[in-house]
Each structure stands twice: as C-alpha cells, then as structure tokens.
Scaffold this motif. Structure first.
Motif: not given
Lengths: 413, 307, 273
Positions: B52-59
């Motif tokens: 999901g949005l995991g990558n964006y949140i992590k970034m």
C-alpha cells in the motif's frame, strides 16, 4: 467527439497489434534449427572479451546440441542483471559474486553437483564453497578467485635502503618501512589504500585481529566497535596521519604503477598488468596484527558461475557451466584468473610461480570465515553505513576518530 | 456541411495523433506499471508483496537520506538553473555578434556538449584533481590555493556545478537559433529611434525569445532534478555523500539495494515535485511570455480569454 | 549593425576566455589519446605526448567490432532523426496552431512525460518491448522516435507559437487545407528550427548509451556509445582506447554541426517577404 476518440483508440490498438506482429521473429525463442540456445552473461570489459568469445566459440564448435551466445555487460553488470531478472528475462548462465542479493533468482546447484560424483566437488578448494552458497545451498560453481596480498615495489625499496617485506611482517613493520620511504623518496608514499574502500573487503582486517563486523549471535554492537576492530580501522588512519600513506581513488594499481606508492594491498587482478609494464615488484602475505596471536587472513573475492532459476534449458546450461569451470578452461585462464581447481594447480605447476604463491597461501589460511554480507539480513543498509564510516575515518579533510564513528554505526544496527 | 465541420474539428487531433499513439503504447504502460510498483515491495529477485502506501510513509518519516538528497538536489537546482541559463544566454548573445571568426567560436562552445559523458567525467576528474589537476595549478598562478575538489565534501558540489556547466552548449544553441531569427528590421528601427544595445536587448531580444526562455527554464529544471549520470561517473555521490543527489539515491535503491518498489515511489515523488513546480511556472508564464501568434490574434480583434 | 572598436575588443576577450574553458579539456583529452598508457597515468600529467602514436587509434578501433557498432549507430541515428523531424513537427503544429478541447491537458501530459526519471520506467519498458519481441534489436531505439519526443515537440511548439496568424489566414483564403498549410508554408519557415532539432537529436542519439545498454544484449547490435562504455571495466579503465574512440566519435557530430550552422542561421527575414 466520441467518434474521434473511438477512431484514435482503434488506430492505437491496430498499431500495437502491428508492432508486436512485426517483432514476432524467433529472437525470443530458445530453440532454432534444433540447437538449444543458452545466453551467457559476463562482466569482463573489452580487453578480455575477445579471449572469452574465443573460448565460447570453442565450446560451440564442439557441441552438436547447444549454442551459447556471450553477452558482455561490462561495468553495468548489476544493472543489466537486475533488469533481466526483474522482467523474467535473465540470462541462463551468468557470472555471480553477490549471492546474498541475487540468490533468490538462482537455481540451487547441489543436485547437479552430486550428480557428478564426489571427485568433482572435492577438486575445488574447500574455502571457495562458503563464498558461493547461502544457507548451505550452493548457487554457483567457483570459476576463479583471488585473495588479497601485499604488493611492493622492489626498486623503491632498494632506493630507500629499506628491507623488503616478508610473510612474517606485522603492521608495525609496515609502518616503519612506509614512513622511511615516504621521508626519503620524493614524490612517493610508502603505502596506499583506497579511500572509498569496500566494506566487504575490509572485513578481513577485522578477522585478522580476532573480530568481525558481527558476533556469532549476529550483533553488531560489541563486535564492530570492539577494541580490536577500532585498532584495525585506526591502522590505516594512522599511516595517513603520519604521512606514511596516501589514499587512492580506486584500488591503487595506477598509483603503484606510476611509482606514487611503494606498497599496496590488492588481489591478483593486477598481476598481468604489472608484468606487462615490466615492473620490478614482489608479493607477500598480508601483514599480521602483532597482538592478535595469529597470522593474517584474507577475504576471498570469488566469482562463480550461476544458473537462472527461470532458465528454460537447465540441463544445457549445466553442461556449459561444467565446461566453463572445468579443467580445460581453468588452464586457459591461468595468467588472469587464479585456478579454483586443485588438479590444475598441480598439473600446471602454478605453485612454482612466485607471484601466485602468496595468494594460495592466503587462501589456505582463510578457510572457515564467512563474510558478514552472507549472514546479515540488511547487508545493504549496513554496508552503506560502513562505507560512509570508512570515508569519514579516512577522508583527509575529516579524519574522524574511528571509535566514535564505529560506535555510531553499531548504535544504529 | 456537417462533415466538413467535423473534419475541421478533428484536424488538430489528427496532427497530434502520432504522439498520442506513441504515448499510449510506449509510455503510459510503463508509467502506470511503475506507479503500481511503488505500492509494492519488490526485491527484483523474488516475489513482490503489496504494501500500500508503506513505501511513501517510510520515505517521509523514516528515511533521513531521502530528505538529505532532496535538499541537496534542490540546492543544486537553485544554483544550476539560473547559472546555466545566464551563461547560455550570455554566450548566445556573444556569438550573434557580427564579427569575424564568430563561426569558430560557435563551434568551440558547442563541442563539449557533443562529448560523451563518460569521457567528460574522466577528463574533469583529472582537471579537478586536488594535487595534480590543471584547475588548481591555474589557481595557484594567481595565488589561490585550490581546494581538493573531489575529496573535500565542502567543495564537491561546486565541482559538479563546474562540470555540468560544461554542457551549456545545447541551451546556448537553442537561444542562438531563436535570437538569430529575429528580423533585423526590428533592430534597425530601434537604432533609428536612438536605442543603445542594452535597450535593444531588453526591449526587443528578451521579449521575443521568452518562449525559448520558458523552454530552457523548464528543461533545465527537469535535468537538474534528475541529475544522475555525471554524479555517478565523477563522484559516485561522494565524498561523504555530499553529492548524493536524489537521482543517485533512487538509482541505488533500485539497483544496489534491489528495492524496486521503493525506488518507484522515490521516482513518483520527484515526478510530482517537478510537475507542481512546472505547472506553477507555466501558470506564471502568461505574465511574461510573449507569443507573437497570440498577440497578433488579440490585435485582429478576436475575443480571447486571458490565460 | 556597426559595433564600436572598443566593444569588439571586449567581445573578443570574452569569447577567448570562454573558449579556453570549453576547449582545454578537449585538447587535453585529444593529446592524451596519442600517449602511451604509462604517460597517460603519469603524475603529474603532462600535456603533450612524446610521440604521436596513431597506432593507438587503430588498436582502439580493432579492440572491439567498432565497424559493426558504427553501422548500428548510423542506422539508429538516421532512423530516429528522420522520425523525430517528421513526427515532432506534425504534433507541435497541432498544439501550436489550433484550438481544441483538451489541448492544455494533453500538453501538460506531454510535458509531464519529460519529468519521469528513466531508471524506474526502464524495467517496465523492458517488459513492454519484450512482449513485442524487440529486445536485442534496434527497434526499441528507433521506432518510438517516429511518435515524437516531448522535448522536441515542446521546442517546436514554442517556435511555432511565435509566428503570426496571418500566414494561415492568407492560405485559407486561397482554399488550402490544414495539411497543405503545414507542409507547404510552415515547414519551409521552420527549416532552421527543424535543422536544429535534427542536430540535437543526432547528438543525443549518437552518444546515448543507457537505451542501448538496457535493450541490447549481444555485441553485434551494439552502438558506438555502448562500445565506448565497455572500456570501463570493473577493475580498471582502458583509458587510451576510451579516449581514442571518444575523439573519433566527436568528429561526425561536429561536422554535422558545422554544416548545419549555415541553415540554422538563415533567419526568417527572407521568408517573411
């Protein structure tokens, strides 16, 4: 309006269909004219490619059923392999050294090896297998290797009146010699080492001093920033601070060749170049850490040949792998690759060559060590931080205190 | 009558259809694919996992390097864009002067843009060498001790700026083409009115070339933000990550760390940033860009909405 | 236009300073190509080689199948340039000289495609081309160019918008349709800009190495730029052949540039009348 869009869409679909039709020749097929086609990727650059191509041609000539095409990826090897794997289009057979990163897309080879009988496996130097396997599964057949050793320039040593290095040298001996040379000879430094060093290689200094990046339980803290590790990192920084050593952009071969540095540590890759230059140089085992109570060990840079898990012609690929890593090929490659096969080393009298001896000597001493890259899950992150740490410690404009830097890195992992 | 009108309406679409087709076949697909990839964790060698949005949140929350690279790239763009555009314009003006031998200079200025980036990086690596490079040698002649350009983190960024200015020939050529095609009558009329060169530049040249100014502005912003090849070849993002631009950060994530999903997310964030910035510039362009076709249109009395 | 003597001197001085900055690296590279390898890596590096070994160039050319590479590079360069000039002018004309629904949105999309970082769309594009069976052929390098590239379309559009509307109006009164106007009136007017695009494309494609790197696999399909990059190995760079080939590769684009200059400079003063 609608009619226009409809028209455009139809046009597009027709174009797409036409385009894929006009590409539909057998460039994607793995069989043509009856021969099974294998794609083989190599990372060699232009210099060695011709000889590689000749060897591939030889295989093809002697083969009725298999045809191998050599693909040369050069410097951008990782990019191309990644792209190939990502799109399910990896070459059937490829050079490989970074198993932790790629093993999931590689075919396990244990069953193939066992099928060849015990002798086959035993002919390879034992230490090499650890570098070609993950979780006790073998993913690559060793094709060559090198360990690291100390190169020194005999002419400069003679000029400075310093005794040549021996296999029993310690880092203190090296320091003394390097300092003398730097002082006495204009324009030359006693020792050189790489500024942006590879953390993978650097671990061997920790091993030589009875420690490593991680302990048996996988902890970085207490290992990476142990006193022994700090000592290993400090050795180089001190040499630089005393003016006995310079840092180099790459491995240091260029500086060694031009006489800018009198000693450097490197693998066997430069031997043929240095011989070609006609340089008067010698090679000895790595210097020991005086307090470690043992002899120095080296990292192995072993390259292997691996098979893609998605290959459609695994049997054929295995035939080629056997050929490329077999005795005949090993003999052909003597001169630019150290042979991985004991039988070849014996039959060709490799140990008679004084330039090869130190590397095999280091090989024997270095069995039983596995690099952290094979063991740590997030090696990518750790190695990036280690790279930065090495830079911070060795960059002439920063020269940070090793203990502080290593504590920082250990704290994060 | 109706068919004729329909054909007339369709005409512009027919003209732009090659691009639309190409876009759908060659660009849209990969684009959408990369967007989808950004919602996955994909280590290239094995299966992709949906995050999901995991990558964006992590970034945005966990990755300090993301912010560092972003800021660094913005800083670089802020220097690179005005500098290069200024130089390009200046040089373009220089080579439009009707003096003898200008043709040779024109070619000389353009040659660097023609050299492959691999060779350029190697040569500049030599020139910028702290101990033996030509640049520091020249500086020493006028009494300045040059820094160790590629080793000192404080100076590496400037080294990149210096080297990238080398490729200014293309922008210069674009400006030059536009300037050279300005009808001479305009200048002559101005001369008759007693205008001096500066007045001519600001009153005639600059307004007329604003369309290409817009073009060069946008394209140089895009290339500054996407800078990768030069940095990869000259400094590898170092020393001490002082030139670790966003492009390198994305590339490493994709091909060194094998986090293709994450890298796609990186790319889309940068894409959105550039998009917003460009939209903003475009919007403002109606205030300062002067298209002769539009102006004439207004003159001939056709009603046109102010953009 | 008369320029005062003083201005002339200033201009010449400026030109020369800049010329030195631009030329020096190239001169240095040029001379190094003639050196022996020992001379090239010597510290500190001297400028001139002891002997001019022309043999370096011969050796470099023979180090890889450069003649094949040259053929491929020519195919790609000519193929793309013709494609770009035709398609970009068509598309730009559509955007610049018409009003139609969705124009602005489509144009923004066009611009947006320039902003996409390449290394991430690279793998999806690879997959698309693989599904067409175009991998390891020159097709992925040539065919997309026939559908226009945002960069040149944008550029042409800017140029086209600078032309007064009178042209079309006059032609329409004479009964010409849109395509005739495009082909017979605007194309000739835009000749300098078209040649500009051609030159830009030639140079970009000639030196492009990322595209060939990803889409080509065996050496028989390589372009010159890819062959050049192959001299950079994992452990060492073969500097002399690399520089030799670089010098050779610079010659055609420079010649094209010199020849094309005349046309780019033409000016519209003639055609307005």
């Amino acid at each position: 309006m609608k009619r226009k869009i409809g028209l455009l869409l139809a046009l597009t679909l027709i174009m797409a269909a036409l385009l894929s039709a006009c590409g539909g020749s057998d460039s994607g097929d793995s069989e043509s004219g009856g021969k099974t086609k294998i794609r083989f990727a190599s990372w060699d650059n232009a210099e060695d490619l011709d000889s590689q191509q000749a060897l591939v041609d030889k295989f093809n000539a002697g083969q009725e059923e298999i045809e191998v095409t050599l693909e040369a990826y050069g410097d951008d090897y990782d990019t191309k392999i990644s792209a190939g794997m990502g799109s399910g289009d990896a070459p059937d057979v490829m050079y490989m050294w970074n198993y932790p990163a790629y093993y999931e897309a590689l075919e396990p080879l244990d069953s193939y090896i066992d099928g060849e009988g015990a002798e086959y496996k035993d002919n390879f130097y034992e230490a090499l297998w650890a570098y070609n396997e993950i979780n006790d599964t073998i993913y690559g057949i060793p094709v060559g290797f090198t360990t690291h050793a100390l190169f020194y320039n005999k002419d400069i040593f003679a000029e400075a009146g310093v005794a040549e290095p021996t296999d029993d040298w310690t880092w203190d001996d090296l320091e003394a010699a390097a300092k003398t040379i730097s002082d006495k000879i204009d324009g030359a430094a006693g020792f050189s080492y790489q500024l942006q060093a590879d953390p993978y290689d650097f671990e061997m200094y920790l091993w030589s001093n009875n420690t490593s990046y991680i302990d048996d339980a996988g902890n970085v803290e207490g290992s990476l920033n142990s006193a022994e590790a700090v000592e290993a990192f400090s050795v180089f920084q001190n040499l630089q601070k005393e003016g006995a050593a310079i840092t180099t952009e790459k491995g240091g071969t260029d500086e060694f060749r031009s006489g800018k540095s009198a000693m450097y540590i490197y693998g066997a890759w430069s031997v043929s170049t240095l011989d070609g230059d006609g340089m008067n140089y010698g090679i000895v085992d790595l210097p020991d850490f005086a307090d470690s109570g043992k002899e120095a060990v080296s990292i192995l840079s072993s390259s292997g040949i691996a098979m893609s898990r998605d290959s459609k012609n695994k049997e054929a690929a295995w035939e080629f792998i056997k050929y490329w890593t077999g005795e005949e090929m090993n003999k052909e490659r003597i001169g630019y690759e150290l042979s991985a096969l004991k039988s070849v080393v014996e039959s060709e009298g490799v140990m008679d060559d004084e330039k090869s001896v130190p590397f095999y000597s280091m090989l024997e001493k270095s069995a039983g060590y596995t690099p952290a890259s094979f063991l740590v899950e997030d090696w990518g992150g750790l190695s990036e931080d280690l790279e930065l740490a090495l830079e911070r410690i060795n960059n002439p404009t920063t020269l940070e205190d090793p203990k502080t830097v290593l504590d920082e890195v250990a704290g994060v992992h | 009558m109706k068919r004729r009108k329909e054909l007339k309406k369709a005409t512009p679409y027919i003209f732009i259809s090659p691009w639309i087709i190409g876009f759908i076949v060659f660009t849209a697909g990969p684009l959408i694919l990369s967007l989808i990839m950004s919602f996955y964790d994909w280590p290239v060698t094995s299966e992709a996992a949906f995050t999901g949005l995991g990558n964006y949140i992590k970034m945005f929350t966990e990755d300090a390097q993301f912010w560092k690279s972003l800021k660094l790239t913005l800083k670089y763009a802020a220097i690179f864009v005005p500098l290069n555009m200024g130089i390009a314009l200046f040089l373009a003006m220089l080579i439009t002067q009707p003096i003898r031998g200008v043709k040779i200079y024109r070619t000389i200025f353009y040659i660097p843009a023609v050299i492959s980036s691999v060779a350029t990086a190697i040569i500049w690596g030599w020139i910028l060498n702290g101990d033996y490079g030509v640049l520091n040698y020249l500086l020493s002649l006028i009494g300045i001790e040059g820094p160790n350009w590629l080793v000192d983190p404080a100076w590496a960024l400037m080294a990149i700026v210096l080297t990238s200015a080398f490729g200014v020939g293309t922008m210069m050529l674009i400006f030059y083409t536009d300037i050279k095609n300005i009808p001479i009558d305009l200048y002559e009329a101005a001369s008759l009115d007693g205008a001096n060169p500066v007045r001519k530049f600001f009153g005639i040249t600059l307004p007329i070339i604003t369309p290409t100014v817009l073009f060069n502005l946008i394209t140089s912003i895009i290339s500054a933000f996407q800078q990768l090849t030069l940095v990869m070849l000259l400094t590898s993002g170092g020393p001490l990550k002082s030139t670790y631009f966003y492009g390198m950060y994305t590339y490493d994530n994709a091909f060194r760390h094998h986090k293709l999903g994450y890298a796609s997310a990186n790319a889309w964030v940068m894409f959105v940033i550039i998009l917003v910035l460009t939209a903003f510039i475009f919007r403002s362009s109606s205030a300062w860009v002067f298209y002769e076709a539009e102006v004439k249109g207004q003159k001939s009395g056709r009603r046109r909405k102010n953009k | 236009m008369k320029i005062s003597r003083k201005s002339k001197v200033i201009i010449y001085v400026l030109l020369t300073i800049v010329a030195v900055y631009f030329l020096a690296p190239f001169v240095y590279m040029f001379f190094t190509a003639f050196k022996t390898e020992a001379e090239a890596i010597a510290y500190p590096p001297g400028l001139l080689p002891k002997n001019l070994s022309w043999q370096n160039f011969v050796d470099a050319w023979n180090a890889q199948p450069f003649t094949t590479y040259l053929k491929n590079s020519l195919l790609v360069t000519v193929g793309t340039t013709v494609g770009q000039v035709l398609s970009c002018s068509l598309v730009a004309y559509g955007f610049a000289r018409f009003q139609f629904r969705g124009k602005n949105i489509l144009f923004m999309i066009l611009l947006a495609t320039m902003m996409i970082p390449w290394d991430v769309t690279m793998i999806p594009q690879y997959m698309v081309f693989k599904s067409f069976n175009w991998i390891n052929t020159l097709k992925p390098l040539i065919i997309p160019a026939w559908f226009g590239s945002a960069y040149y379309i944008f550029l042409m559009r800017q140029f086209l918008m600078g032309i007064p509307k009178d042209y079309e109006e006059a032609a329409r009164i004479d009964g010409a349709n849109a395509f005739q106007i495009y082909w017979k009136i605007f194309m000739p007017i835009m000749r300098p800009q078209l040649i500009l695009i051609a030159v830009l494309n030639v140079i970009t494609v000639w030196n492009d190495y990322l595209g060939p790197l990803i889409f080509l696999q065996d050496r028989s399909k390589y372009t010159l730029a890819l062959g050049l990059a192959s001299f950079k190995g994992v452990h060492s760079t073969q500097i002399i052949p690399l520089l030799c080939i670089t010098v050779i590769m610079i010659i055609p684009p420079v010649i094209i540039f010199i020849v094309a200059q005349k046309y780019i400079v033409e000016g519209t003063s003639g055609s307005i009348k």
